[in-house]
Design an enzyme around this catalytic site. Structure first.
Site, PDB file in Angstrom:
ATOM      1  N   GLY A  12      -3.894  14.116  34.642  1.00 33.98           N
ATOM      2  CA  GLY A  12      -2.665  14.428  34.453  1.00 33.98           C
ATOM      3  C   GLY A  12      -2.113  15.314  33.341  1.00 33.98           C
ATOM      4  N   ARG A  73      -8.174  16.854  38.610  1.00 29.00           N
ATOM      5  CA  ARG A  73      -9.101  15.855  38.691  1.00 29.00           C
ATOM      6  C   ARG A  73     -10.263  16.244  39.522  1.00 29.00           C
ATOM      7  NH1 ARG A  73      -3.851  12.815  39.095  1.00 29.00           N
ATOM      8  NH2 ARG A  73      -3.769  11.813  36.965  1.00 29.00           N
ATOM      9  N   ASP A 104      -8.716   8.792  30.222  1.00 27.64           N
ATOM     10  CA  ASP A 104      -9.769   8.044  30.276  1.00 27.64           C
ATOM     11  C   ASP A 104     -10.986   8.601  31.440  1.00 27.64           C
ATOM     12  OD1 ASP A 104      -8.176   7.175  31.892  1.00 27.64           O
ATOM     13  OD2 ASP A 104      -8.350   5.046  31.676  1.00 27.64           O
ATOM     14  N   THR A 126      -2.706  12.327  27.119  1.00 33.84           N
ATOM     15  CA  THR A 126      -2.030  11.750  28.041  1.00 33.84           C
ATOM     16  C   THR A 126      -0.723  10.878  27.606  1.00 33.84           C
ATOM     17  OG1 THR A 126      -2.384   9.470  29.617  1.00 33.84           O
ATOM     18  CG2 THR A 126      -3.602   9.672  27.888  1.00 33.84           C
ATOM     19  N   ASP A 128       0.365   8.285  28.893  1.00 27.70           N
ATOM     20  CA  ASP A 128       0.384   6.777  28.984  1.00 27.70           C
ATOM     21  C   ASP A 128      -0.062   6.221  27.543  1.00 27.70           C
ATOM     22  OD1 ASP A 128       0.790   7.428  31.696  1.00 27.70           O
ATOM     23  OD2 ASP A 128      -1.469   6.963  32.119  1.00 27.70           O
ATOM     24  N   ASP A 130      -2.785   5.196  26.656  1.00 27.65           N
ATOM     25  CA  ASP A 130      -3.697   4.046  27.109  1.00 27.65           C
ATOM     26  C   ASP A 130      -5.062   3.971  26.562  1.00 27.65           C
ATOM     27  OD1 ASP A 130      -4.288   5.882  28.784  1.00 27.65           O
ATOM     28  OD2 ASP A 130      -4.292   4.990  30.732  1.00 27.65           O
ATOM     29  N   ARG A 172       0.796   4.564  34.336  1.00 23.99           N
ATOM     30  CA  ARG A 172      -0.269   4.007  34.915  1.00 23.99           C
ATOM     31  C   ARG A 172      -0.435   2.299  34.683  1.00 23.99           C
ATOM     32  NH1 ARG A 172      -4.080   6.886  37.534  1.00 23.99           N
ATOM     33  NH2 ARG A 172      -3.815   8.736  36.413  1.00 23.99           N
TER      34      ARG A 172
HETATM   35  O1  F6P Z   1      -2.156   9.289  33.665  1.00 25.57           O
HETATM   36  C1  F6P Z   1      -0.895  10.282  33.512  1.00 25.57           C
HETATM   37  C2  F6P Z   1       0.141   9.843  34.764  1.00 25.57           C
HETATM   38  O2  F6P Z   1       1.223  10.445  34.747  1.00 25.57           O
HETATM   39  C3  F6P Z   1       0.454   8.148  35.032  1.00 25.57           C
HETATM   40  O3  F6P Z   1       1.412   7.847  33.998  1.00 25.57           O
HETATM   41  C4  F6P Z   1       0.672   8.080  36.412  1.00 25.57           C
HETATM   42  O4  F6P Z   1       0.229   6.741  37.026  1.00 25.57           O
HETATM   43  C5  F6P Z   1      -0.187   9.375  37.190  1.00 25.57           C
HETATM   44  O5  F6P Z   1      -0.602   9.998  35.717  1.00 25.57           O
HETATM   45  C6  F6P Z   1       0.499  10.146  38.401  1.00 25.57           C
HETATM   46  O6  F6P Z   1      -0.775  10.882  38.468  1.00 25.57           O
HETATM   47  P1  F6P Z   1      -0.604  12.197  39.694  1.00 25.57           P
HETATM   48  O7  F6P Z   1      -0.011  13.276  38.842  1.00 25.57           O
HETATM   49  O8  F6P Z   1      -1.810  12.471  40.150  1.00 25.57           O
HETATM   50  O9  F6P Z   1       0.689  11.983  40.495  1.00 25.57           O
END
Ligand code: F6P
Length: 360
Positions: A12, A73, A104, A126, A128, A130, A172
């Site tokens: 992300g 990803r 991660d 990120t 998050d 995390d 997340r």
């Molecule tokens: O890891 C960053 C994040 O924004 C999280 O907070 C969220 O759960 C996820 O990515 C959303 O991912 P995507 O952009 O694939 O919907």
């Protein structure tokens, strides 16, 4: 032949990724390397989708949100066959190493590529926050400021209509964004996956606050409290009689110009990553500890992360198998680290409780 450093953003996006790419590029060029931007995360390596970055190419991006070299990803990268394919491309292009900016999932790829013989250094990017080893991740501060700004706006309208707003924020499995913004926005209740809660307590709090003259209510829920926030809004309305609106802030929180703190962190981490590669380090990522930029073993960080998350996320298994490779001292160190992070969260929840208490 001049050695090359590759830089990629993966997973992300997060505000400050551009500032990090800029820092890596400029620091590496200054130290005599050629720099290549690998586009769309690890996909760029597999598809030969790479561009040379000069000092000039990274001008005017420090203030931009998102990532100019795109992010994605990459499922294939979980398979060893593709990791080896990427390695061959790196060898062909005379790569001295790669700086991987991401969360991660992105670090797992960096660990594998390092194992295959291409030195990788990660930068935690990120929203998050995390990555347990690092006190801060690039993008977290901006995301929290964006949430705060949006919730302040919701508060105005909630106040005018004497309503409650249930706001779901990203993160997340982690509740850091929810918890910190909840305190900063004066939320009546904050629900995060790390701490058990009783919905009746939330209802009672709103009722008590209403009886004490409070006319608007903000409840912040982390997305890690799965499939709950929308239902919660209905329950609050039914049980308290306060009209309740639901807002999912979602991806809007990932955009925008990075804050000063994120630009600074990106600059310091980017420069540190190039230094670490020059010192011959690999399979590490840059983390902030006590205000300093220090290397942490990627594998260890992944294990520590699973250790921490398994205590409050049922779907994450305790990393028993992986722990067998570590000494008892190391395991104790990792456990202490997880306990410390948990303690920080509990302390903040207590702070929130102490300053939002309308029952007395
Ligand atoms: O890891 C960053 C994040 O924004 C999280 O907070 C969220 O759960 C996820 O990515 C959303 O991912 P995507 O952009 O694939 O919907």
């Amino acid at each position: 032949m001049q050695k090359t450093i590759g830089v990629l953003t993966s997973g992300g996006d997060a505000p400050g990724m551009n500032a990090a790419v800029r820092a890596v590029t400029r620091a590496a060029i200054k130290k005599g390397f050629r720099v290549v931007g690998i586009r769309r995360g690890y996909n760029g390596l597999l598809n030969n989708d790479m561009v040379e970055l000069t000092t000039r190419d990274v001008a005017d991006i420090i203030q931009r949100g998102g990532t100019e070299i795109f992010t994605a990803r990459c499922k294939e990268f979980r398979e060893w066959e593709y990791v080896l394919k990427a390695k061959d491309i790196c060898v062909r292009d005379n790569f001295a190493g790669i700086v991987v900016i991401g969360g991660d999932g992105s670090f797992r790829g960096a660990a594998d590529l390092s194992k295959a013989g291409i030195p990788c250094v990660g930068l935690p990017g990120t929203i998050d926050n995390d990555i347990q080893c690092s006190e801060y991740t690039i993008g977290y501060d901006t995301a929290m400021n964006t949430v705060m700004e949006l919730v302040d706006k919701l508060r105005d309208t909630s106040h005018s209509h004497e309503r409650c707003a249930v706001v779901e924020v990203m993160g997340r499995n982690a509740g850091h964004i929810a918890l910190n913004t909840g305190v900063a926005c004066g939320a009546t209740a904050i629900l995060v996956p790390e701490i058990e809660f009783d919905i009746e307590d939330v209802i009672q709090k709103i009722k008590n606050a209403r009886a004490n003259g409070k006319e608007q209510f903000i409840v912040i829920v982390a997305e890690g409290v799965e499939n709950y926030s929308e239902k919660l809004a209905k329950t609050i309305q039914e049980k308290t009689g306060v009209e309740t609106k639901f807002a999912r802030l979602a991806h809007i929180v990932r955009g925008g110009s990075p804050s000063l703190a994120d630009r600074l962190l990106a600059a310091r981490m980017g420069v540190a990553a190039v230094d670490m590669l020059m010192e011959g380090m690999e399979n590490v990522f840059v983390c902030e500890r006590d205000g300093k930029m220090v290397p942490a073993d990627i594998q260890e960080a992944i294990v520590m992360d699973r250790m921490y998350k398994s205590t409050f996320t049922p779907s994450v298994k305790y990393p028993e198998e992986a722990l067998k490779t570590y000494s008892p001292e190391k395991i104790e160190y990792m456990m202490n680290f997880c306990v410390m992070r948990e303690k920080e969260i509990k302390e903040l929840i207590t702070t929130a409780e102490d300053i939002s208490n309308y029952s007395v």
